[in-house]
Design a protein around this motif. Structure first.
Motif, PDB file in Angstrom:
ATOM      1  N   ILE B 117       0.826  -1.210   0.000  1.00 23.86           N
ATOM      2  CA  ILE B 117       0.000   0.000   0.000  1.00 23.86           C
ATOM      3  C   ILE B 117       0.859   1.258   0.000  1.00 23.86           C
ATOM      4  N   ASN B 118       2.163   1.090   0.178  1.00 24.05           N
ATOM      5  CA  ASN B 118       3.051   2.250   0.285  1.00 24.05           C
ATOM      6  C   ASN B 118       3.341   2.842  -1.099  1.00 24.05           C
ATOM      7  N   PRO B 119       2.853   4.079  -1.361  1.00 28.75           N
ATOM      8  CA  PRO B 119       3.022   4.676  -2.688  1.00 28.75           C
ATOM      9  C   PRO B 119       4.492   4.851  -3.087  1.00 28.75           C
ATOM     10  N   ASN B 120       5.374   4.968  -2.099  1.00 23.14           N
ATOM     11  CA  ASN B 120       6.799   5.114  -2.419  1.00 23.14           C
ATOM     12  C   ASN B 120       7.412   3.836  -2.989  1.00 23.14           C
ATOM     13  N   LEU B 121       6.785   2.710  -2.677  1.00 27.59           N
ATOM     14  CA  LEU B 121       7.319   1.432  -3.150  1.00 27.59           C
ATOM     15  C   LEU B 121       6.690   1.000  -4.474  1.00 27.59           C
ATOM     16  N   ASN B 128      13.140  -9.733  -9.965  1.00 34.70           N
ATOM     17  CA  ASN B 128      12.314  -9.865 -11.172  1.00 34.70           C
ATOM     18  C   ASN B 128      10.875  -9.400 -10.989  1.00 34.70           C
ATOM     19  N   ALA B 129      10.570  -8.873  -9.822  1.00 28.31           N
ATOM     20  CA  ALA B 129       9.174  -8.579  -9.518  1.00 28.31           C
ATOM     21  C   ALA B 129       8.934  -7.076  -9.369  1.00 28.31           C
ATOM     22  N   THR B 130       7.820  -6.635  -9.932  1.00 33.49           N
ATOM     23  CA  THR B 130       7.421  -5.238  -9.796  1.00 33.49           C
ATOM     24  C   THR B 130       6.505  -5.106  -8.576  1.00 33.49           C
TER      25      THR B 130
END
Lengths: 211, 211
Positions: B117-121, B128-130
């Protein structure tokens, strides 16, 4: 203190009892019957009674268990009435996750320092713990009381680090490296093998486990 | 495939056999006797033979075990001949540690995406993961094949997230939140309760376990 031989299965269940009772305490629940506790925990009431009888009972006929008392007594059995100084070897994501886990402190486990070889991390602060160089490890252990060392370094490095920790006086090893450490008998090792946990999941997912 | 009832104890030992055989393979060991394997693993040779006999043996009198064959067969039993798409809910340190663990991929577990939920992340890449927003979780699961979801969110949020994951079709839950999840019977849950592991260590450290 408890001369009677307590089975591993019972000991494995105690932390779970402790966690449930802690949750009840947080909700200000004063007492609970073994029936209610058993429904919450999905174990039989007689299993709970049997388990707790290993340590002398704690329940009262017709009253059930006093949550605070039982929580505190199980805590004592688990050694949670003591204070443990913990260091972490390896300040990677896993080491940082452990250092950031406030729950440990509430239970008496104080993360005092983290050790790493990465110069960019040395000197930084993770919650209450400073990251120090591995070069300082020997002196640190000899000067400070270290009860438990968590090992979160790659598996190739874990056996050497563990042997050194033990040589310098650490008696409790919480090992996250995917390897078994061969250490003297008087050292207590608890392993967390994440890949093995994942394999147990895949075993059951692939539908071969009908137990 | 294996109709015979396999005990939980045997299943718990299989990942360890698999790990040891993998280590031997890396060292180009071709074959091993149950005696040698037993010395390495600190279990009796007869235990190893018994365990493997549950699955039809694999050993040859006078030859021992072919390491590559046994490794691959145990891998199949564990379901490691399949490919699992894994997502992680929670991109904190622990979630990041899991995403960075290259060993999982080697065993067929592919971390495809991380949700937070953290917009910075959100939008960042961990190996390999977004990292995606939790808001996208439902659509993601409905469009992509997700076999396993690792839950590394705080315990208060874990039950709701887990129920949603299951509602949207996930059948395998790898739970790191310190709480037990009540999910339908057809969902496979594997818990990693770190605080409980630490309590088992303190129990044994405080010298009450003489087993």
């Amino acid at each position: 203190m408890y001369k009677k031989e307590i089975s591993k299965a019972v000991i494995n269940r105690l932390p779970r009892y402790y966690r449930y009772l802690g949750d009840l305490l947080e909700k200000d629940v004063v007492r609970i019957s073994s029936k209610e506790l058993s429904e919450k925990m999905s174990v039989t009431a007689s299993q709970i009674r049997q388990d707790l009888n290993n340590f002398g009972g704690f329940g009262q006929q017709g009253y059930g268990y006093n949550v605070e008392y039982l929580h505190s007594e199980i805590g004592k059995i688990l050694g949670l009435d003591k204070r443990y100084n913990v260091i972490i070897i390896g300040a990677g994501n896993l080491g940082q996750a452990l250092a950031n886990y406030a729950d440990f402190e509430r239970r008496g486990f104080f993360i005092k320092s983290i050790f790493d070889i990465n110069p960019n991390l040395i000197g930084t602060q993770i919650r209450n713990a400073t990251v120090r160089s591995n070069d300082e490890l020997e002196d640190y252990i000899k000067i400070n009381k270290v009860d438990i060392a968590a090992i979160t370094v790659p598996k190739e490095k874990a056996p050497t680090i563990a042997a050194e920790l033990v040589k310098w006086g650490v008696k409790g090893i919480w090992n996250f490296a995917p390897t078994d450490l061969n250490l003297p008998k008087d050292v207590t090792i608890e392993n967390v093998h994440l890949a093995e946990s994942l394999m147990k999941l895949s075993y059951r997912l692939s539908g071969k486990d009908e137990i």
